[in-house]
Design an enzyme around this catalytic site. Sequence first.
Site, mmCIF file in Angstrom:
data_model
loop_
_atom_site.group_PDB
_atom_site.id
_atom_site.type_symbol
_atom_site.label_atom_id
_atom_site.label_comp_id
_atom_site.label_asym_id
_atom_site.label_seq_id
_atom_site.Cartn_x
_atom_site.Cartn_y
_atom_site.Cartn_z
ATOM 1 C CE LYS A 133 -4.143 -2.023 2.355
ATOM 2 N NZ LYS A 133 -5.155 -2.165 1.228
ATOM 3 C CG HIS A 135 7.342 2.048 26.541
ATOM 4 N ND1 HIS A 135 7.946 2.461 26.883
ATOM 5 C CD2 HIS A 135 7.996 1.865 25.024
ATOM 6 C CE1 HIS A 135 8.819 3.153 26.167
ATOM 7 N NE2 HIS A 135 8.551 2.295 25.138
ATOM 8 C CG HIS A 144 4.061 3.843 24.615
ATOM 9 N ND1 HIS A 144 4.340 4.765 26.048
ATOM 10 C CD2 HIS A 144 5.082 4.263 23.832
ATOM 11 C CE1 HIS A 144 5.937 5.332 25.495
ATOM 12 N NE2 HIS A 144 6.350 4.531 24.298
ATOM 13 N NE ARG A 189 3.730 6.638 22.641
ATOM 14 C CZ ARG A 189 4.515 7.622 22.191
ATOM 15 N NH1 ARG A 189 5.480 6.970 21.478
ATOM 16 N NH2 ARG A 189 4.773 8.481 23.071
ATOM 17 C CD GLN A 223 -3.354 -8.052 19.117
ATOM 18 O OE1 GLN A 223 -4.106 -7.753 17.343
ATOM 19 N NE2 GLN A 223 -3.482 -9.068 18.800
#
Length: 514
Positions: free
Chosen positions: A80, A196, A174, A128, A104
């Site tokens: 893509k 994290h 995170h 993020r 996720q």
Amino acid sequence: MNNTFKYVNEDVSGTEGEESDYDPSEFIRGYHESPRSPRLIDYEMGRGLMGNFKGLGINKVRQSNEYDNDTDYSSRKSSKIINDVIHGHMEVPDYIMDFIDTEQFQRLRDLKQVGTTSFVFPCASHSRFEHSIGVSHLAGKYIDRIKVTQPELEITEREQKFVRIAGLCHDLGHGPFSHAFESWVDQLGGSKRFHHEDMSIKMLNWIIDDHGLDEYDSDDIKFISSLIQGKHRPKERAFIYDIVANNRNSVDVDKFDYLSRDSYYLGRSTVCDFQRLMEFSKVIDDQICFLSKEIYNLYELFHTRYSLHKLVYTHKVGKSIEFMIADAFTEADQFLKISDQLEDPKEFINLSDSLLRRIETSKEPELEKSRKIIKNIRNRNLYKFVDEIIVSTDKIRWSADSLAEDIAKVGNGILESDIIVQNLKLNYAFKDKDPVQSTRFYTRYDSTQSFTIKKEETSHLIPNQFQEERIRIFCRSKEKCEQVQTAFRKLLKNHNLSPNPSFTVSPARNIKKI
């Protein structure tokens, strides 16, 4: 309120436009007509990177097998094209899309990149999600370039692929409001710990198991995990571990992306040119080295990071809101069991910035105190910044965890729970060291040998110290701000210290909204 968030030790060490000015002839290197690449990619002309092809009379380009000569792409799904405000048109391979198109990874859409800073800088609402895709893009671009320019390294397709995946998945772990969540967990005390990076690896394993990505075995996952952490690097091919998370000198594509992306959305200009750093680098003795004249560019990179931390990420209003959110989480923890969801990724996936709204719209009486704190955030009735002092380690006469107690003893009618002490460290991502001194360079005349450059040989204007420590005082009660400030300054006087005049706020202003 049963307050467990009394003080904060914050160390910002690294251990957390629209068009690019590319030369067209450089950009098309690696793209050509190839009978082995049947996929034809049409690009919209007129803007962005591909607009530069118009002058060359090229309207269509075919993906090259230059990087993957042993790969049969005829059996692969189409990649893509994503148009990014920082990197322009990014080609995202199908194996990266396998990770992106999961719940996720999609969770990252609900995690603001700059945490509570977005409450102060309203345009900085990026997430993020796009940062992680950008890091993956840069990681792939970097290792692809190294493979083309240094074929003797024999970089494999597996290494190229896993570096991209590591860049994509490095922030999966995170929590709500990012680093603020980690600080909150640390203040809970006891056995509660959260990093994290560790959760990112757990989420990575879950994606692979949950979505039937059977092509990745345990050795593959271990390799990707090491790339995310920048740890457990072998002596040979150590340079591959420096691309996403560079523990050697903190020069990595994660930093390239977030400094550029955050600056863009914050409306701040950045002098560092990370494209040049990638272009003028090569691997010597299994370490990524830079052309010697790029040393100034490297210092600009770290100075940009320092400036963003000082002026943006640790903005006193943003930190005030961060402390309020931490208090709201503390009050809600007994009912929502937030701190019990830190180990299992299947529980952790439900924790995002939306947790604030979930508390705010709840009806449960157990969450009333948390709702009140969040309402004060919405109405801008914030905890008040009282004072700040810049200190040297040899001049500190108290520990951060005892300072709130000392202020309460000196003041009249002040409780420890009224006070938040923030112990802040600002640096060049390498604690008190100069990261450039851990970086090696080469010259155009001899690109087979690497060397270090002393800062004295570079400029006399380079700082002698690379970390500053600040102590900040916040007050939960606006009625007690004047007493807290008076008590704190009395303590400073007793220790022959003075508050920072550029940040000192008068008591009269303290009782106003900030």
